[in-house]
Design a protein around this motif. Structure first.
Motif, PDB file in Angstrom:
ATOM      1  N   LYS A 329      18.842  12.603  30.936  1.00 19.02           N
ATOM      2  CA  LYS A 329      17.498  12.070  31.151  1.00 19.02           C
ATOM      3  C   LYS A 329      17.603  10.835  32.030  1.00 19.02           C
ATOM      4  CE  LYS A 329      14.756  11.972  27.621  1.00 19.02           C
ATOM      5  NZ  LYS A 329      14.150  11.617  26.315  1.00 19.02           N
ATOM      6  N   VAL A 330      16.627  10.656  32.917  1.00 24.02           N
ATOM      7  CA  VAL A 330      16.583   9.450  33.739  1.00 24.02           C
ATOM      8  C   VAL A 330      15.134   8.992  33.838  1.00 24.02           C
ATOM      9  CG1 VAL A 330      16.356  10.745  35.918  1.00 24.02           C
ATOM     10  CG2 VAL A 330      17.289   8.422  35.941  1.00 24.02           C
ATOM     11  N   TYR A 331      14.945   7.683  33.863  1.00 21.04           N
ATOM     12  CA  TYR A 331      13.615   7.083  33.972  1.00 21.04           C
ATOM     13  C   TYR A 331      13.463   6.554  35.396  1.00 21.04           C
ATOM     14  CZ  TYR A 331      13.821   7.439  28.930  1.00 21.04           C
ATOM     15  OH  TYR A 331      13.947   7.935  27.656  1.00 21.04           O
ATOM     16  N   VAL A 332      12.474   7.093  36.120  1.00 19.92           N
ATOM     17  CA  VAL A 332      12.290   6.747  37.526  1.00 19.92           C
ATOM     18  C   VAL A 332      10.971   6.002  37.691  1.00 19.92           C
ATOM     19  CG1 VAL A 332      12.095   7.599  39.883  1.00 19.92           C
ATOM     20  CG2 VAL A 332      13.608   8.764  38.259  1.00 19.92           C
ATOM     21  N   LEU A 333      11.051   4.806  38.271  1.00 18.99           N
ATOM     22  CA  LEU A 333       9.853   4.047  38.609  1.00 18.99           C
ATOM     23  C   LEU A 333       9.491   4.407  40.039  1.00 18.99           C
ATOM     24  CD1 LEU A 333      10.866   0.542  37.147  1.00 18.99           C
ATOM     25  CD2 LEU A 333       9.895   2.535  35.964  1.00 18.99           C
ATOM     26  N   PRO A 351      15.428  20.422  37.675  1.00 15.47           N
ATOM     27  CA  PRO A 351      15.864  21.618  36.951  1.00 15.47           C
ATOM     28  C   PRO A 351      17.000  21.364  35.962  1.00 15.47           C
ATOM     29  CG  PRO A 351      15.679  22.047  39.317  1.00 15.47           C
ATOM     30  CD  PRO A 351      15.622  20.562  39.132  1.00 15.47           C
ATOM     31  N   TYR A 352      17.625  20.199  36.038  1.00 18.32           N
ATOM     32  CA  TYR A 352      18.824  19.944  35.238  1.00 18.32           C
ATOM     33  C   TYR A 352      18.608  18.924  34.113  1.00 18.32           C
ATOM     34  CZ  TYR A 352      21.067  22.320  39.159  1.00 18.32           C
ATOM     35  OH  TYR A 352      21.421  23.237  40.119  1.00 18.32           O
ATOM     36  N   ILE A 353      17.809  17.904  34.368  1.00 13.41           N
ATOM     37  CA  ILE A 353      17.611  16.850  33.368  1.00 13.41           C
ATOM     38  C   ILE A 353      16.139  16.470  33.305  1.00 13.41           C
ATOM     39  CG2 ILE A 353      19.938  15.955  33.755  1.00 13.41           C
ATOM     40  CD1 ILE A 353      18.745  13.615  35.248  1.00 13.41           C
ATOM     41  N   ASP A 354      15.771  15.734  32.264  1.00 12.78           N
ATOM     42  CA  ASP A 354      14.410  15.230  32.142  1.00 12.78           C
ATOM     43  C   ASP A 354      14.241  14.028  33.070  1.00 12.78           C
ATOM     44  OD1 ASP A 354      13.699  17.096  30.210  1.00 12.78           O
ATOM     45  OD2 ASP A 354      14.384  15.818  28.562  1.00 12.78           O
ATOM     46  N   VAL A 355      13.308  14.133  33.991  1.00  8.60           N
ATOM     47  CA  VAL A 355      12.992  13.029  34.893  1.00  8.60           C
ATOM     48  C   VAL A 355      11.678  12.431  34.414  1.00  8.60           C
ATOM     49  CG1 VAL A 355      12.520  12.336  37.269  1.00  8.60           C
ATOM     50  CG2 VAL A 355      14.189  14.149  36.809  1.00  8.60           C
ATOM     51  N   ILE A 356      11.748  11.264  33.786  1.00  8.97           N
ATOM     52  CA  ILE A 356      10.561  10.603  33.254  1.00  8.97           C
ATOM     53  C   ILE A 356      10.033   9.674  34.339  1.00  8.97           C
ATOM     54  CG2 ILE A 356       9.572   9.280  31.361  1.00  8.97           C
ATOM     55  CD1 ILE A 356      10.898  11.964  30.576  1.00  8.97           C
ATOM     56  N   HIS A 357       8.945  10.066  34.948  1.00  7.87           N
ATOM     57  CA  HIS A 357       8.358   9.359  36.087  1.00  7.87           C
ATOM     58  C   HIS A 357       7.311   8.376  35.585  1.00  7.87           C
ATOM     59  CE1 HIS A 357       5.776   9.899  40.027  1.00  7.87           C
ATOM     60  NE2 HIS A 357       6.006   8.639  39.739  1.00  7.87           N
ATOM     61  N   ILE A 358       7.561   7.089  35.790  1.00  4.69           N
ATOM     62  CA  ILE A 358       6.646   6.021  35.383  1.00  4.69           C
ATOM     63  C   ILE A 358       6.108   5.367  36.650  1.00  4.69           C
ATOM     64  CG2 ILE A 358       6.421   3.832  34.132  1.00  4.69           C
ATOM     65  CD1 ILE A 358       8.803   4.750  32.409  1.00  4.69           C
ATOM     66  N   GLY A 359       4.798   5.252  36.765  1.00  5.02           N
ATOM     67  CA  GLY A 359       4.210   4.615  37.938  1.00  5.02           C
ATOM     68  C   GLY A 359       2.987   5.351  38.425  1.00  5.02           C
ATOM     69  N   ASP A 419       3.384  13.763  40.453  1.00  5.04           N
ATOM     70  CA  ASP A 419       2.550  12.991  39.523  1.00  5.04           C
ATOM     71  C   ASP A 419       3.391  12.348  38.424  1.00  5.04           C
ATOM     72  OD1 ASP A 419       0.165  13.634  40.830  1.00  5.04           O
ATOM     73  OD2 ASP A 419      -0.034  15.515  39.726  1.00  5.04           O
ATOM     74  N   PRO A 420       2.987  11.163  37.971  1.00  6.34           N
ATOM     75  CA  PRO A 420       3.757  10.473  36.932  1.00  6.34           C
ATOM     76  C   PRO A 420       3.549  11.078  35.555  1.00  6.34           C
ATOM     77  CG  PRO A 420       1.788   9.212  37.459  1.00  6.34           C
ATOM     78  CD  PRO A 420       1.831  10.366  38.434  1.00  6.34           C
ATOM     79  N   ASP A 421       4.553  10.930  34.712  1.00  2.70           N
ATOM     80  CA  ASP A 421       4.416  11.262  33.298  1.00  2.70           C
ATOM     81  C   ASP A 421       3.692  10.138  32.568  1.00  2.70           C
ATOM     82  OD1 ASP A 421       6.131  13.775  33.175  1.00  2.70           O
ATOM     83  OD2 ASP A 421       7.541  12.345  34.040  1.00  2.70           O
ATOM     84  N   ILE A 422       3.941   8.917  33.026  1.00  2.00           N
ATOM     85  CA  ILE A 422       3.305   7.727  32.458  1.00  2.00           C
ATOM     86  C   ILE A 422       2.703   6.947  33.612  1.00  2.00           C
ATOM     87  CG2 ILE A 422       3.658   5.588  31.176  1.00  2.00           C
ATOM     88  CD1 ILE A 422       6.142   6.959  29.915  1.00  2.00           C
ATOM     89  N   THR A 423       1.388   6.883  33.678  1.00  3.01           N
ATOM     90  CA  THR A 423       0.709   6.220  34.786  1.00  3.01           C
ATOM     91  C   THR A 423       0.633   4.716  34.547  1.00  3.01           C
ATOM     92  OG1 THR A 423      -0.626   8.186  35.224  1.00  3.01           O
ATOM     93  CG2 THR A 423      -1.415   6.109  36.131  1.00  3.01           C
ATOM     94  N   LEU A 424       1.125   3.973  35.520  1.00  4.27           N
ATOM     95  CA  LEU A 424       1.064   2.507  35.431  1.00  4.27           C
ATOM     96  C   LEU A 424       1.125   1.934  36.835  1.00  4.27           C
ATOM     97  CD1 LEU A 424       0.942  -0.026  33.679  1.00  4.27           C
ATOM     98  CD2 LEU A 424       3.440   0.012  33.544  1.00  4.27           C
TER      99      LEU A 424
END
Length: 491
Positions: A329-333, A351-359, A419-424
């Motif tokens: 998993k990686v958190y991407v701003l 396709p390989y890991i969870d990409v948590i998109h914040i922004g 699109d972000p998973d968490i909009t900020l």
């Protein structure tokens, strides 16, 4: 810093008919236009759809010359020849938003290496919703730049340049015009959605040869017993791949188990650098596909499977073993300023890991480009070791879109952005310090990582609409360039 040895290295075997027998003749005054048409006709991604690039567009030499002479300005010729380009007046919802030209190829090549004429202040230009007033805010200061010696920092606000108020009609000339090498900013204070001019002024001067290290901040943060790596990476510049690998080596030594990858201001760059970064995040299995290229029909049919596919890597360009965190998993701003190679990392890893998109939703640049110059014997592809082969009477370069990169699942359709998973959104009245755990976007990522209860208000007190930014008038805006060996025979 080492030079880029070819944005795209091509070994081209051309039949005589390709170069000589069927070639159009053209007057010397249209040398630049001829170079552009010939290169686009062969390599441009939308060549088959562009009305003026068809293989049967001209039935006589006179028709060809007449078209070359229609647009004496090479820049206008380029954009009129491209397919439905956004720079064409009245193009509406253009297909090609990113191809561009540069009058001096050396300026373009240097920019792709991270070298430019700059004062070192990276900024955004924004307005409050419903307002016509524009103001600037400082995003960050490049170390060892002119701005780094002045009293100006991230979060500072300015409303005037040389005493003239920033408006839709003035900002381009004031900040990016021919006479903008030195300018004086009129600073202001911000409180919520109220911006008030103050008496402070800061004078900045653009200097040749500024080298920007894209690794602005790299640190390990420990929170709730978890070691979190934070990397602010502002450009995919191939000359810094070794330093990037060293950063991940430091993360590994520190016991980092979570990563926040900050790409909020990263407009893109080298495809190979994106592949290496993805390998540092996920893993070094060279049998796993990172991306696959799609070219126009002319080129696609000439390439073999191994030429079209890029796999995760286990070595850098200089042969160093890649330091991979092997994350799941990686958190991407990422924001609307995150483009091309930034989006490529996110899409290639998905396709390989969870990409948590914040922004916010990203720019939507899913095509790659290649630098082209008037070197006919290398089929117009730039190579640094062939500069003496470039027509000395034609210094123009073009950076046309040549294809799309899709991930291992076949997905490449993100022209509207990711699109972000968490909009900020960033709050211009409360930007915080980059790398500080209390900086809002980083703080939100840390909260997501640790699972700590939401004690903080992340609401944006000063929501704004972006008008432009410091990178939008440079040659490196939204750029993703291909930089790998490629052998093609056109026989």
């Amino acid at each position: 810093m080492k030079k880029i040895f070819g944005i795209l290295l091509c070994t081209l075997i051309l039949s005589c008919s390709d170069k000589d027998d069927n070639a159009f003749l053209y007057p010397k005054e249209t040398t630049v236009q001829n170079f552009m048409w010939q290169g686009l006709n062969q390599w441009y991604f939308w060549q088959a759809d562009a009305p003026n690039l068809g293989d049967d567009r001209f039935t006589t030499n006179d028709e060809y010359v007449e078209y070359l002479e229609t647009y004496p300005d090479p820049e206008e010729f380029f954009y009129q020849t491209c397919y439905n380009h956004s720079n064409i007046v009245g193009s509406g919802s253009a297909v090609d938003r990113f191809s561009f030209v540069e009058e001096d190829y050396k300026t373009l090549v240097n920019a792709l290496e991270g070298v430019s004429k700059s004062n070192g202040m990276e900024f955004g230009l924004v307005r409050f919703e419903g307002s016509s007033d524009i103001f600037g805010y400082v995003r960050y200061i490049i170390p060892n730049s002119n701005a780094a010696t002045k009293d100006i920092a991230r979060g500072d606000i300015f409303t005037r340049v040389n005493g003239i108020k920033l408006t839709n009609d003035t900002y381009v000339n004031l900040l990016f015009g021919a006479d903008s090498d030195t300018y004086t900013l009129g600073m202001a204070d911000i409180s919520g959605t109220v911006v008030t001019d103050n008496d402070k002024e800061v004078t900045l001067t653009k200097e040749e040869g500024l080298q920007e290290n894209p690794i602005l901040v790299a640190k390990t943060i420990e929170r709730s017993g978890i070691k979190i790596g934070y990397l602010m990476y502002n450009g995919f510049t191939s000359g810094y791949n070794e330093q990037l690998n060293d950063v991940f080596g430091q993360f590994k030594s520190a016991g980092v188990t979570e990563l926040v990858l900050d790409l909020r201001y990263n407009p893109g760059g080298s495809v190979n650098s994106s592949r290496l970064l993805a390998s540092m995040v996920y893993g070094t299995n060279t049998d796993e596909l990172f991306i696959r290229q799609r070219w126009n029909d002319k080129i696609q049919s000439l390439l073999k499977k191994d030429q079209l596919e890029d796999y995760f890597g286990d070595k850098t360009d200089q042969g160093s073993s890649i330091n991979s965190l092997n994350l799941s998993k990686v958190y991407v701003l990422a924001t609307a300023n995150s483009a091309s190679a930034s989006e490529l990392v996110m899409n290639g890893l998905a396709p390989y890991i969870d990409v948590i998109h914040i922004g916010e939703t990203t720019r939507g640049k899913n095509e790659f480009s290649v630098t082209m110059v008037d070197d006919i014997d290398n089929d117009y592809i730039y190579r640094s070791d062939r500069e003496n082969k470039i027509d000395p009477n034609n210094s123009w370069a073009m950076q046309p879109l040549m294809g799309r990169n899709e991930n291992s699942a076949g997905f490449s359709d993100y022209t509207s952005g990711l699109d972000p998973d968490i909009t900020l959104q960033e709050d211009v009245s409360n930007l915080g310090s980059l790398g500080d755990p209390n900086e809002p976007l980083l703080a939100r990522a840390i909260q997501e990582i640790t699972g700590e209860s939401a004690k903080r208000d992340f609401s944006v007190k000063a929501p704004v609409q972006e008008v432009s930014n410091s990178k939008m008038f440079t040659v490196i805006k939204d750029n993703m360039y291909l930089d790998k060996p490629l052998s093609i025979s056109f026989q």
